[in-house]
Scaffold this motif. Structure first.
Motif, short mmCIF file in Angstrom:
data_model
loop_
_atom_site.label_atom_id
_atom_site.label_comp_id
_atom_site.label_asym_id
_atom_site.label_seq_id
_atom_site.Cartn_x
_atom_site.Cartn_y
_atom_site.Cartn_z
N GLU A 38 -10.41 13.77 -0.34
CA GLU A 38 -11.59 14.64 -0.34
C GLU A 38 -12.20 14.75 1.05
O GLU A 38 -12.78 15.77 1.40
CB GLU A 38 -12.62 14.12 -1.34
CG GLU A 38 -12.15 14.26 -2.79
CD GLU A 38 -13.13 13.64 -3.78
OE1 GLU A 38 -14.26 13.28 -3.38
OE2 GLU A 38 -12.73 13.51 -4.95
N ILE A 39 -12.04 13.71 1.87
CA ILE A 39 -12.53 13.75 3.24
C ILE A 39 -11.85 14.88 3.99
O ILE A 39 -12.49 15.68 4.68
CB ILE A 39 -12.26 12.41 3.96
CG1 ILE A 39 -13.07 11.30 3.32
CG2 ILE A 39 -12.54 12.51 5.45
CD1 ILE A 39 -12.64 9.91 3.76
N HIS A 40 -10.54 14.99 3.83
CA HIS A 40 -9.78 16.03 4.52
C HIS A 40 -10.07 17.40 3.91
O HIS A 40 -10.14 18.40 4.63
CB HIS A 40 -8.29 15.72 4.46
CG HIS A 40 -7.92 14.43 5.14
ND1 HIS A 40 -8.08 14.23 6.49
CD2 HIS A 40 -7.40 13.29 4.64
CE1 HIS A 40 -7.69 13.01 6.80
NE2 HIS A 40 -7.27 12.41 5.68
N HIS B 141 -9.93 9.51 -1.05
CA HIS B 141 -9.82 9.66 0.40
C HIS B 141 -9.49 11.10 0.79
O HIS B 141 -10.04 11.62 1.78
CB HIS B 141 -8.76 8.71 0.95
CG HIS B 141 -8.35 9.01 2.36
ND1 HIS B 141 -9.09 8.60 3.46
CD2 HIS B 141 -7.28 9.69 2.85
CE1 HIS B 141 -8.48 9.03 4.56
NE2 HIS B 141 -7.37 9.68 4.22
N LYS C 118 -3.28 6.96 6.68
CA LYS C 118 -3.93 5.80 6.09
C LYS C 118 -3.27 5.50 4.74
O LYS C 118 -2.91 6.42 4.01
CB LYS C 118 -5.43 6.07 5.90
CG LYS C 118 -6.22 4.87 5.49
CD LYS C 118 -7.72 5.13 5.52
CE LYS C 118 -8.46 3.87 5.12
NZ LYS C 118 -9.89 4.06 5.10
N ASN D 166 -7.47 5.78 -5.18
CA ASN D 166 -8.17 5.61 -3.91
C ASN D 166 -7.69 6.65 -2.88
O ASN D 166 -8.48 7.15 -2.08
CB ASN D 166 -7.98 4.20 -3.37
CG ASN D 166 -8.65 3.16 -4.23
OD1 ASN D 166 -9.51 3.47 -5.06
ND2 ASN D 166 -8.24 1.92 -4.08
N LEU D 167 -6.40 6.97 -2.92
CA LEU D 167 -5.88 8.01 -2.03
C LEU D 167 -6.51 9.35 -2.40
O LEU D 167 -6.91 10.11 -1.51
CB LEU D 167 -4.36 8.10 -2.11
CG LEU D 167 -3.72 9.30 -1.38
CD1 LEU D 167 -4.06 9.29 0.11
CD2 LEU D 167 -2.22 9.31 -1.60
N CYS E 2 -1.68 8.76 3.03
CA CYS E 2 -2.31 10.07 3.27
C CYS E 2 -1.41 10.89 4.19
O CYS E 2 -1.07 10.43 5.29
CB CYS E 2 -3.68 9.88 3.91
SG CYS E 2 -4.46 11.45 4.37
N CYS F 37 -3.54 11.75 7.73
CA CYS F 37 -3.89 10.79 8.77
C CYS F 37 -3.06 9.51 8.74
O CYS F 37 -3.18 8.67 9.63
CB CYS F 37 -5.38 10.42 8.68
SG CYS F 37 -5.83 9.48 7.20
N ARG G 175 0.86 -1.18 0.00
CA ARG G 175 0.00 0.00 0.00
C ARG G 175 0.90 1.24 0.00
O ARG G 175 1.10 1.87 1.03
CB ARG G 175 -0.92 -0.03 1.21
CG ARG G 175 -1.84 -1.26 1.22
CD ARG G 175 -2.55 -1.44 2.53
NE ARG G 175 -3.62 -0.51 2.76
CZ ARG G 175 -4.88 -0.68 2.41
NH1 ARG G 175 -5.24 -1.79 1.80
NH2 ARG G 175 -5.78 0.24 2.65
N PHE H 72 -2.99 3.23 0.93
CA PHE H 72 -3.82 2.69 -0.14
C PHE H 72 -2.96 1.99 -1.17
O PHE H 72 -1.80 2.35 -1.38
CB PHE H 72 -4.61 3.83 -0.81
CG PHE H 72 -5.50 4.57 0.14
CD1 PHE H 72 -6.80 4.17 0.35
CD2 PHE H 72 -5.01 5.64 0.86
CE1 PHE H 72 -7.61 4.84 1.25
CE2 PHE H 72 -5.80 6.33 1.76
CZ PHE H 72 -7.12 5.93 1.96
#
Length: 152
Positions: free
Chosen positions: A142-144, A140, A129, A136-137, A124, A127, A120, A131
């Protein structure tokens, strides 16, 4: 005649590769000397061979001389058109030796192999995390981004 006989009397003393013409050997030697005498006047990137610079210039000019006869899509490099043609002819030359799935791009099988290895590499920065795929990153992230745009 060397084309017909297959004779390649000009051999590189550094790597042993042989050529049918002396000029081709001389051009090849640029690989070993890391000499890149052909520079792009627009972006400064340098190349070992004049033909590589000419191919590169298509990025700046937008020229796409290679067109797919089946769908009309155009490409700036012949190799890219050849890879594209796999879509139409169903060719999938890259085989996963673990599960047997076939792929039409080297990048696709490399991405697929991460399902077997668990690698992976996309992490990120907010955080930690991780990927297996860059896309996919990005999703992801977009959440931040939303969290920054709409603070609690």
């Amino acid at each position: 005649m060397r084309i017909h006989t297959g004779k390649k009397p000009f051999t590189c003393q550094q790597c042993g590769k042989s050529f049918s013409r002396k000029g081709t050997l001389n051009r090849h030697m640029g690989i070993h000397t890391r000499e890149k005498p052909f520079s792009c006047q627009q972006c400064g990137k340098s190349f070992t061979h004049k033909t590589d610079l000419e191919r590169h210039m298509r990025i700046h000019t937008g020229e796409k001389p290679y067109t797919c006869c089946q769908c009309g899509k155009s490409f700036c490099q012949l190799g890219t058109l050849k890879v594209h043609m796999r879509i139409h002819n169903g060719e999938n030359p890259f085989i996963c030796h673990q599960c047997g799935r076939r792929f039409n791009h080297k990048g696709s099988i490399n991405r697929h192999m991460r399902t077997h290895t668990g690698e992976r590499p996309y992490i990120c920065p907010h955080c930690g995390k991780s990927f297996s795929q860059q896309g996919n990153l990005k999703v992801h992230m977009e959440i931040h981004t939303r969290a920054m745009d709409h603070p609690v």
